[in-house]
Design an enzyme around this catalytic site. Structure first.
Site, PDB file in Angstrom:
ATOM      1  N   ASP A  32     -61.610  84.283 -12.006  1.00 14.90           N
ATOM      2  CA  ASP A  32     -61.546  82.880 -12.416  1.00 14.90           C
ATOM      3  C   ASP A  32     -61.420  81.989 -11.186  1.00 14.90           C
ATOM      4  O   ASP A  32     -60.336  81.827 -10.635  1.00 14.90           O
ATOM      5  CB  ASP A  32     -60.371  82.654 -13.358  1.00 14.90           C
ATOM      6  N   HIS A  88     -62.726  77.058 -21.779  1.00 14.66           N
ATOM      7  CA  HIS A  88     -62.725  77.452 -20.376  1.00 14.66           C
ATOM      8  C   HIS A  88     -63.951  78.319 -20.066  1.00 14.66           C
ATOM      9  O   HIS A  88     -64.537  78.927 -20.963  1.00 14.66           O
ATOM     10  CB  HIS A  88     -61.440  78.225 -20.049  1.00 14.66           C
ATOM     11  N   CYS A 141     -64.537  73.550 -14.968  1.00 13.39           N
ATOM     12  CA  CYS A 141     -64.593  75.012 -14.887  1.00 13.39           C
ATOM     13  C   CYS A 141     -66.016  75.564 -14.927  1.00 13.39           C
ATOM     14  O   CYS A 141     -66.293  76.596 -14.306  1.00 13.39           O
ATOM     15  CB  CYS A 141     -63.743  75.644 -15.980  1.00 13.39           C
TER      16      CYS A 141
END
Length: 169
Positions: free
Chosen positions: A119, A102, A58
């Protein structure tokens, strides 16, 4: 790397900063793979991620989106934190673990004076809620732990006196 700006120009193709942000977010989600392996390397790991390896975790996705948008003159910031975790229905609490760590992006919209969340990480990189028998056992153990902390460990001296006085009566 000038190739990043060129890639951003191609991927962004939108009329406004929201469309450009959504387009880059979707481009990264659909054209790259998620892995926890450290594959990108060298003196320019972001360029290696975007042009060679095309897989990452991520932080690579968030960094790539932020840099791509910045080459288009759009203010961004990278946010590191945790996804919401797994809901423990017995205690109505969320249990957040290391696997919920994250990174994502926030884009600034000056007219609204607001940061909006994006995202770019593919769904495979976003932890899902646990299910199944193993998670039921884990859920039970977490419930016991929450009650232990809430009703025994976290008691201050006043709460302890109140409980003991009530028990004595």
């Amino acid at each position: 790397d000038p190739r990043v700006a060129q890639l951003a120009e191609e991927a962004a193709s939108g009329r406004n900063r929201y469309e450009k942000s959504r387009n880059i977010e979707n481009y990264l989600k659909t054209n790259f793979g998620y892995t926890l392996e450290q594959k990108a390397a060298g003196p320019q790991p972001l360029a290696d991620f975007l042009f060679n390896v095309r897989e990452g975790h991520c932080e690579y996705f968030a960094t790539a989106m932020a840099i791509m948008l910045r080459t288009q003159g759009i203010a961004t910031r990278i946010v590191n934190g945790f996804s919401r975790g797994d809901l423990n229905r017995a205690t109505n609490t969320y249990i957040v673990k290391q696997r919920h760590a994250h990174s994502w992006v926030e884009v600034y919209f000056p007219r609204d004076r607001a940061w909006v969340t994006f995202d770019p990480t593919p769904p495979a990189g976003i932890p899902a809620d646990s299910a199944g028998f193993g998670s039921s056992v884990t859920n039970l153990l977490e419930t016991l732990e929450v009650y232990w902390v809430q009703y025994f460990v976290a008691f201050d001296s006043q709460e302890q006196r109140t409980v003991f006085a009530t028990a004595r009566r």
